[in-house]
Design an enzyme around this catalytic site. Sequence first.
Site: not given
Length: 985
Positions: A518, A611
């Site tokens: 991320e 995700e």
Amino acid sequence: MNGLFRVYVRCSGLGFGFLDGKVGSFFTFRGCGSGSGSSVIISIDGSAKLGRISNKRSMQKIIVDREYKSENVMAKIGKIVLDSGWLAARSTEVQLTGTQLTTTHPPSGPTSPWMEADVPGTVLGTLVKNKVVPDPFYGLENETIIDIADSGREYYTFWFFTTFERKLSGNQHLVLNFRAINYSAEVYLNGHQKVLPKGMFRRHSLDVTDILNPEGQNLLAVLVHPPDHPGKIPPGGAGRHYYVRDRNTGIWDEVSIYVTGPVKIIDPHLVSTFFDGYKRVYLHATTELENKGAWVAECNLNIQVSLELEGSICLVEHLQTQHVSIPAGKSVQYTFPELFFYKPNLWWPNGMGKQSMYNVIITVDVGEYGESDSWSHLFGFRKIESYIDSRTGGRLFKVNGQPIFIRGGNWILSDGLLRLSKKRYRTDIKFHADMNFNMIRCWGGGLAERPEFYHYCDIYGLLVWQEFWITGDVDGRGVPVSNPDGPLDHDLFLLCARDTVKLLRNHPSLALWVGGNEQVPPPDINDALKNDLKLHPFFVISEETGKSMEDLSLQSVDPSQYLDGTRVYIQGSMWDGFANGKGDFTDGPYEIQDPESFFRDDFYKYGFNPEVGSVGMPVAATIRATMPPEGWQIPFFRKLPNGYAQLANYIQYRALVEGYTSHMWGKHTGFLIWKTQNPWTGLRGQFYDHLLDQTAGFYGCRCAAEPIHVQLNLATYFIEVVNTQSAELSDVAIEASVWDLSGTCPYYKVFDKLSVPPKKIVSIGEMNYPKSKKPKPLYFLLLKLYNMSDYSIISRNFYWLHLPGGDYKLLEAYRKRKVPLKITSRTFIKGSTYEMEMHVKNTSKKPDSKCFTYKNNFITRLGDDDFDMASLEPVNIGTKEKDEVGLFQRICRHFSRETDGLRVAEINGTEEGVAFFLHFSVHASKTEHKEGEDTRILPVHYSDNYFSLVPGEVMPIKISFEVPPGVTPRITLHGWNYHGGHAVF
């Protein structure tokens, strides 16, 4: 290495050189021009013997006589792992120096302050092993263990001690290898000190030849220091109780001693290139060679490529020797002439084909000394391509020219205390393959995974997304605020990254490198990784055409001379084709969803979701086993009986996988579920728990991610067929039947003469039952996709559904329905291993005469037979193919073992109906059973579980497990309307 031989071979079409293998085996040579009766020189210990060649089917075979078994000049070359006999003690409790510990005052045994230690392992793992601290994964016991931020680094600074013996002959060298330590260490051997520099993800190699005790025990002590900046646990932060108190300080990976001659082989790199539609293939190999001698080493460098076919038969594809001169005390990099293969067996991901593996052996022989070093690795011929798909905006992967729809999961690590083992890795990776996944993402907050992890990913066909160590603890977030410029030591980070690439790059399962979770690494690190991991021109893909630039490859540097050069590097998990591609937080969601939401066009608008998560509650037995009784009761607003959590698991994860798959290629190129498992005991986000028991969500995924699958689109109520394979599906039919709670079938329809193109999802027809007159408020739907020629089942899918606006409340009353079952079992036993086949039949009603699929004769899918593959060792091995044969045939082939014959168990009942949500479990038989005691035997591999049977239907279930010594297993069957567990074995 006893029982190995060396054969010198020369034949036209193959080449010449030294062949390495096991005594008693024989080798088949492809393309050898010698005729029958020709001689082959077998050179052992300097002597020359004659081997025999026989000519059969235009291939040559060398048979190695067993009489040479004991004569072996290679016996002393190679690795010995130091994984037992270790002791550990806190450094502040040892009033001796490293020199004293390894000369005059070695510890005599596990007497205070010394204790038995787990190496590989961590300080905290050793403390738990010796019950110095409680199990941090039981209840909230982790809160009782002092954290390094409060204790200081000295508290978790530990000595580790062991001994070993090794005698060397002239010109031999002994290297002491640490594959990883955390975080720095001082090594003492026989009174001599050597320092291991900082870094968790780097290898250390120490030449200890000059300080070795050649006639007796060698005393080894290692003082391991924790990370310099261990940080603090955020006060009251989410997941506070998950922080590992010692920050994984320890010798957490393999320690070994390695004997070589004067020349050592270092980090060979294997690369394959493909031409003419994968018919013409080349193997490229480059290795570093280090001459530790005081004179020029005249070397014969040998490379051997073989494929194990069956039993002890090996097909030798290539055998080549090159002469190399290496100056005294110097290292050289040598690139072999490329080796040509015609139509080699390719390595495919799970669900696409076999995981064919070739054994590549490189040896170096030095002048009169003989063999100096040997290296081997299993290698899979495959090409992975990746680019941003213009239609979906998602990153698209191709393997061997075939697009692959990614269905996989996020992986943290096997165990939070780094109690890593081949056995557990095998179970972990097999579980992922059993769920029909094809990719694992090694999340950036975890590890650069170990070679054993990658070995089993190679064997089971799991592509790996390997992330570097950039996550939320190095971007200025957190309390206290973390360093905003990433890791404190950028040079050390890059050194570890480059060493990790060298460690893992030869594994066919490794698909891509990613800079961070991320986020992207700091600019200097990111730029360095982009440069270090740039693609060789052969592997560059045009973003416009999605095609590689093969015509440039032969004009460039040999691809094996690159650090990697074969896999893409992506700077972050939400960049360049992942999530929105720009780094915004556009992954997720992570909460429970309405099942039909996953199918809607507006659920997730980007092409590849790295995700997406849901529930993942463990089974009740695991909750009871991992927390004290006061924690067993879940705080419901309204008390519900057992079982609902697993129903939700199954529904959620099946719908998630089916929903994303229903948009295959049109909207999505893939997805990864957050997450597949926890490295500790947890209450959500897992398909199997830390004790290795599967949830119902495991089997929901296994069903939904089948390579060929029939499913109901919950948003449109159309029946769909998914074909992810490269061949057209033809002459198939779908049987759709609806069953109500009374056991009657108000709706039955067959869709026949169907064809489904490769790599497509096809809508077959609408499910009309809910629109019919007087539909039941709650009903069961059974879909079967089968071959029309023999009624063999390709895919079976069972739903429980309610009318729009309804609910599942009627299922509660259904618990009281007593439906009879008959369970027939056959058991095969070899040592501690049990293999069983159960046939479970719903006997409440005879099958309808028009139904020919009630026996559920499933086709044998590629990969069902994995016993031989899974039992391979990661080094110095061949590989065996997964044969497509029946269970009993496989059992007879693999084992000569005892059998209990056929057993029959019956569960009485007088009512017709669906036997709902059945699941097996395996336990240790005990005459006295304490309340709350966990008697489960784990892990267990089931071909299916949490399944349901309509009246008259039979389900075959395969079960395999190992039992502890002296334990007799007991198998029980539970179900929604089968309470308390019924013993069936």
